[in-house]
Scaffold this active site. Structure first.
Site, PDB file in Angstrom:
ATOM      1  N   ASP A  18      -3.799  -4.796  -7.197  1.00  0.00           N
ATOM      2  CA  ASP A  18      -2.540  -5.409  -7.623  1.00  0.00           C
ATOM      3  C   ASP A  18      -2.743  -6.832  -8.120  1.00  0.00           C
ATOM      4  O   ASP A  18      -2.346  -7.185  -9.248  1.00  0.00           O
ATOM      5  CB  ASP A  18      -1.535  -5.407  -6.468  1.00  0.00           C
ATOM      6  CG  ASP A  18      -1.140  -4.006  -6.037  1.00  0.00           C
ATOM      7  OD1 ASP A  18      -1.019  -3.138  -6.911  1.00  0.00           O
ATOM      8  OD2 ASP A  18      -0.965  -3.786  -4.836  1.00  0.00           O
ATOM      9  N   ARG A  98       1.251 -11.863   7.427  1.00  0.00           N
ATOM     10  CA  ARG A  98       2.105 -12.288   6.314  1.00  0.00           C
ATOM     11  C   ARG A  98       2.825 -13.622   6.523  1.00  0.00           C
ATOM     12  O   ARG A  98       2.874 -14.437   5.598  1.00  0.00           O
ATOM     13  CB  ARG A  98       3.115 -11.192   5.965  1.00  0.00           C
ATOM     14  CG  ARG A  98       2.491  -9.892   5.458  1.00  0.00           C
ATOM     15  CD  ARG A  98       1.388 -10.124   4.469  1.00  0.00           C
ATOM     16  NE  ARG A  98       0.934  -8.900   3.821  1.00  0.00           N
ATOM     17  CZ  ARG A  98      -0.325  -8.645   3.521  1.00  0.00           C
ATOM     18  NH1 ARG A  98      -1.269  -9.530   3.835  1.00  0.00           N
ATOM     19  NH2 ARG A  98      -0.660  -7.534   2.902  1.00  0.00           N
ATOM     20  N   ASP A 127       6.026  -5.860   2.680  1.00  0.00           N
ATOM     21  CA  ASP A 127       5.369  -7.156   2.514  1.00  0.00           C
ATOM     22  C   ASP A 127       6.132  -8.091   1.577  1.00  0.00           C
ATOM     23  O   ASP A 127       6.071  -9.313   1.740  1.00  0.00           O
ATOM     24  CB  ASP A 127       3.935  -6.967   2.018  1.00  0.00           C
ATOM     25  CG  ASP A 127       2.987  -6.565   3.137  1.00  0.00           C
ATOM     26  OD1 ASP A 127       3.339  -6.805   4.310  1.00  0.00           O
ATOM     27  OD2 ASP A 127       1.914  -6.024   2.848  1.00  0.00           O
ATOM     28  N   SER A 179      -4.660   2.624  -0.850  1.00  0.00           N
ATOM     29  CA  SER A 179      -4.103   1.289  -0.699  1.00  0.00           C
ATOM     30  C   SER A 179      -4.466   0.808   0.701  1.00  0.00           C
ATOM     31  O   SER A 179      -4.095   1.435   1.695  1.00  0.00           O
ATOM     32  CB  SER A 179      -2.577   1.322  -0.868  1.00  0.00           C
ATOM     33  OG  SER A 179      -2.033   0.034  -0.632  1.00  0.00           O
TER      34      SER A 179
END
Length: 406
Positions: A18, A98, A127, A179
């Site tokens: 990404d 995060r 996320d 992923s």
């Protein structure tokens, strides 16, 4: 702020699929702004190798690598361990990292006088919420760019097409395009064959697991480990004092070797859909088990039961991106209070994916062998008669009413 006004963008950069294509995409779609890549070192190891060269080659002006391992462990993981927080069995590996990363993005954006912060989270996931709530907490005026919510790319295959067309080097191919998210605490796997819950994870397939082995391939002899805690925090392993991050590293090794910490679940995402994920959390699974074992002998019943209830709310806050909320801070204060006497040692036996208690000791234990023994003790069992009569009085009155004797 309009696209033309944005001259400098800080990008949360992992070097994965990404974020690798986001750099050239931002250049093309935001009038060639300066891109400052920020990679967070949260214990993902060799994934950070070669990132600076890759980021600059694909259009970034510089790369920051922020060492956030100890901050993540000390400020997020250990407080969550004290509360015993897990989300639908998931030990919150991605969610732990995060808020700390989001906070660091803001620090660097302010330092660089950036106009915007960009991330590579999809519009389907959790996320995006976690990053953006952290950004809003520390820079509410900051423009946030989320390409997955605006660009024409619809799939990971199309991302690979874009990368190949723009000469962006990738470490994956279409056949191994899971992923993944990795940090010191865990590794997650999503996508490909895992998108169908009917498919068994290929634990024995070479290259699938990265932090350990399948229980099938674990040794035939058990491994023993002793963990020391002080006020709910792990402080030593087999008698050797260590900081929290080093304890997790060692437990990752021991747990991984013994097939500990594999989890295959379909969880409920914040955005409303169910998602299938396979997680590796060897050290974290051992730590949670040990901590809960020590609490069994050091925390009273009422507090333990209330803590179990509140742990669900605490985990929801983490999972839903609200780490920096007043409620989470208040619950952490509650957790700290419950840990005043959670000091002691827990010995565990690790064997083929299993964690087996092998001895628990504490100077603050509430367990009294003298009271509970089947042998002779000072406890007056006759006192139980009056207790039962009072405890059962509502039931007695109910029965008398039904019999018409009141």
């Amino acid at each position: 702020m309009s696209k033309k006004e944005i001259k400098k963008i800080v990008l949360a950069y992992s070097g994965g699929l990404d974020t690798s294509i986001i750099i050239p995409w931002l250049k093309e779609n935001y009038n060639n702004p300066e891109i400052i890549a920020v990679a967070a070192d949260v214990g993902q190891g060799d994934e950070l190798e070669g990132l600076e060269e890759k980021a600059i080659k694909t259009g970034a002006s510089k790369l920051y690598i922020a060492d956030l391992v100890d901050e993540m462990v000390d400020d997020v993981i250990i407080p969550s361990l004290k509360m015993g927080a897990s989300y639908e069995q998931y030990l919150l590996g991605t969610a732990f990292a995060r808020p700390i990363i989001g906070k660091k993005l803001v620090e660097i954006a302010k330092q660089e006088n950036a106009d915007a912060i960009a991330h590579g989270c999809t519009g389907k996931g959790n996320d995006q919420v976690r990053f953006e709530l952290a950004i809003k907490r520390f820079a509410p005026e900051m423009t946030i760019i989320a390409p997955w919510r605006t660009w024409d790319i619809k799939s990971r295959d199309e991302e690979i097409d874009y990368a190949e067309a723009h000469n962006v080097p990738l470490k994956i191919n279409r056949e191994t395009n899971y992923s993944k998210d990795k940090n010191l605490w865990h590794l997650s796997h999503e996508g490909l064959d895992l998108e169908d819950p009917a498919n068994e994870p290929q634990y024995e397939k070479k290259g699938f697991l990265e932090m350990g082995v399948s229980p099938v391939d674990a040794p035939d002899q058990p491994t023993y480990v002793t963990i020391d805690f002080e006020k709910g925090a792990p402080v030593a392993l087999d008698g050797q004092k260590m900081k929290g991050s080093d304890i997790i590293r060692k437990l990752n090794q021991l747990g991984g070797e013994n097939g500990i910490g594999l989890l295959d679940i379909v969880e409920n995402r914040l955005v409303g859909m169910k998602d299938r994920g396979v997680y590796e959390t060897p050290g974290g699974t051992i730590l949670y088990h040990a901590h809960q074992a020590l609490e069994m002998i050091t925390v009273d019943k009422d507090t333990a039961h209330m803590k179990t209830k509140l742990a669900v709310d605490f985990a929801d806050l983490i999972y839903n991106g609200k780490w920096f909320s007043p409620l989470r801070e208040a619950l952490s204060a509650f957790a700290d209070k419950t840990q005043e006497y959670v000091t002691g040692s827990v010995k565990l036996k690790l064997y083929k994916g299993n964690i087996i208690n092998a001895g628990i000791t504490s100077p603050h234990s509430l367990y009294s062998e003298q009271l509970v023994t089947f042998g002779e003790s000072d406890y007056d069992q006759g006192q139980a008669t009056g207790f039962i009569n009072l405890w059962g009085l509502p039931d007695t009155v109910q029965a008398l009413r039904e019999q018409g004797k009141l």
